[in-house]
Design a protein around this motif. Structure first.
Motif, PDB file in Angstrom:
ATOM      1  N   UNK A  90      43.313  34.731  25.634  1.00 52.39           N
ATOM      2  CA  UNK A  90      42.377  33.616  25.621  1.00 52.39           C
ATOM      3  C   UNK A  90      41.359  33.673  24.490  1.00 52.39           C
ATOM      4  N   UNK A  91      41.263  34.800  23.822  1.00 47.47           N
ATOM      5  CA  UNK A  91      40.244  34.920  22.777  1.00 47.47           C
ATOM      6  C   UNK A  91      40.581  34.036  21.576  1.00 47.47           C
ATOM      7  N   UNK A  92      39.542  33.629  20.896  1.00 50.01           N
ATOM      8  CA  UNK A  92      39.734  32.879  19.650  1.00 50.01           C
ATOM      9  C   UNK A  92      40.211  33.853  18.569  1.00 50.01           C
ATOM     10  N   UNK A  93      40.917  33.356  17.568  1.00 50.54           N
ATOM     11  CA  UNK A  93      41.320  34.227  16.462  1.00 50.54           C
ATOM     12  C   UNK A  93      40.094  34.900  15.854  1.00 50.54           C
ATOM     13  N   UNK A  94      40.217  36.146  15.493  1.00 54.84           N
ATOM     14  CA  UNK A  94      39.071  36.894  14.986  1.00 54.84           C
ATOM     15  C   UNK A  94      38.917  36.820  13.474  1.00 54.84           C
ATOM     16  N   UNK A  95      40.027  36.696  12.772  1.00 54.87           N
ATOM     17  CA  UNK A  95      39.946  36.769  11.312  1.00 54.87           C
ATOM     18  C   UNK A  95      40.576  35.559  10.634  1.00 54.87           C
ATOM     19  N   UNK A  96      41.818  35.261  10.991  1.00 54.03           N
ATOM     20  CA  UNK A  96      42.600  34.260  10.272  1.00 54.03           C
ATOM     21  C   UNK A  96      42.409  32.874  10.862  1.00 54.03           C
ATOM     22  N   UNK A  97      42.513  31.865   9.996  1.00 54.93           N
ATOM     23  CA  UNK A  97      42.259  30.477  10.400  1.00 54.93           C
ATOM     24  C   UNK A  97      43.533  29.662  10.618  1.00 54.93           C
ATOM     25  N   UNK A  98      44.664  30.173  10.144  1.00 62.78           N
ATOM     26  CA  UNK A  98      45.928  29.450  10.309  1.00 62.78           C
ATOM     27  C   UNK A  98      47.039  30.476  10.520  1.00 62.78           C
ATOM     28  N   UNK A  99      48.121  30.079  11.168  1.00 65.75           N
ATOM     29  CA  UNK A  99      49.237  31.017  11.361  1.00 65.75           C
ATOM     30  C   UNK A  99      49.742  31.597  10.040  1.00 65.75           C
ATOM     31  N   UNK A 100      49.759  30.781   8.977  1.00 67.83           N
ATOM     32  CA  UNK A 100      50.264  31.248   7.686  1.00 67.83           C
ATOM     33  C   UNK A 100      49.421  32.405   7.149  1.00 67.83           C
ATOM     34  N   UNK A 101      48.111  32.351   7.362  1.00 66.44           N
ATOM     35  CA  UNK A 101      47.239  33.415   6.862  1.00 66.44           C
ATOM     36  C   UNK A 101      47.500  34.751   7.546  1.00 66.44           C
ATOM     37  N   UNK A 102      48.057  34.731   8.757  1.00 64.95           N
ATOM     38  CA  UNK A 102      48.309  35.981   9.479  1.00 64.95           C
ATOM     39  C   UNK A 102      49.433  36.790   8.847  1.00 64.95           C
ATOM     40  N   UNK A 103      50.262  36.152   8.037  1.00 60.13           N
ATOM     41  CA  UNK A 103      51.379  36.838   7.406  1.00 60.13           C
ATOM     42  C   UNK A 103      52.639  36.864   8.261  1.00 60.13           C
ATOM     43  N   UNK A 104      52.546  36.514   9.526  1.00 62.88           N
ATOM     44  CA  UNK A 104      53.706  36.565  10.416  1.00 62.88           C
ATOM     45  C   UNK A 104      54.795  35.573   9.988  1.00 62.88           C
ATOM     46  N   UNK A 105      54.474  34.299   9.691  1.00 63.17           N
ATOM     47  CA  UNK A 105      55.541  33.395   9.247  1.00 63.17           C
ATOM     48  C   UNK A 105      56.223  33.879   7.955  1.00 63.17           C
ATOM     49  N   UNK A 106      55.470  34.430   7.041  1.00 65.04           N
ATOM     50  CA  UNK A 106      56.071  34.933   5.793  1.00 65.04           C
ATOM     51  C   UNK A 106      57.029  36.089   6.088  1.00 65.04           C
TER      52      UNK A 106
END
Length: 165
Positions: A90-106
């Motif tokens: 339930x927590x809000x993202x702590x660092x990244x603002x979009x899924x792409x920024x997390x590096x997971x999609x890449x």
């Protein structure tokens, strides 16, 4: 941030996002440098002239290094899918603002691309079939509001496949 300064890294901003971005870039560059150092060591051991970074890059000696924020990715995916606060995450993202920024999609796209290469691109029809399945997956994972929030970026994988062909 103090650890980064000790390493000679100056983040673009002092917030968590800026520090994390600088850290990820540092890790990726360090891993690439160490990879190239290993290639040069093998060249020396084989009695060959050591290649420059530019030569190694031109010959395709690139190490794919991904720094990923999996928790933020899950939080962003859940929030974009409109999941209720009763969710397990339930927590809000702590660092990244979009899924792409997390590096997971890449990372996911790179793994899919590598698998296609491993299969030897068994023919254009196989690649087209894979991309059709991928497009269907993208359509199925779109949330109710109609905004496509794909688990894989079909266009990015398609681009990688076309570049490598």
């Amino acid at each position: 941030a103090q650890d980064l300064h000790r390493l000679g890294i100056t983040p673009p901003t002092s917030d968590s996002h800026g520090v994390a971005s600088a850290r990820n870039l540092f890790v990726q560059k360090t891993l690439q440098r160490q990879f190239w150092d290993g290639v040069r060591q093998m060249e020396r051991q084989g009695g060959r002239r050591e290649s420059t970074n530019k030569e190694l890059k031109e010959r395709g000696f690139r190490l794919a290094a991904f720094c990923v924020g999996s928790l933020d990715f899950l939080r962003l995916i859940q929030s974009s899918a409109g999941e209720a606060e009763a969710s397990t995450c339930v927590e809000a993202p702590r660092i990244w603002h979009s899924p792409e920024e997390t590096g997971v999609p890449a990372l996911r796209n790179w793994l899919a691309w590598r698998r296609l290469r491993q299969l030897g691109y068994a023919g254009e029809s196989v690649v087209r079939a894979f991309l059709t399945i991928l497009d269907a997956t993208v359509a199925v994972t779109a949330p109710a509001d109609g905004q496509p929030e794909a688990l894989c970026d079909a266009d990015a994988i398609r681009s990688m496949v076309q570049e490598a062909s």
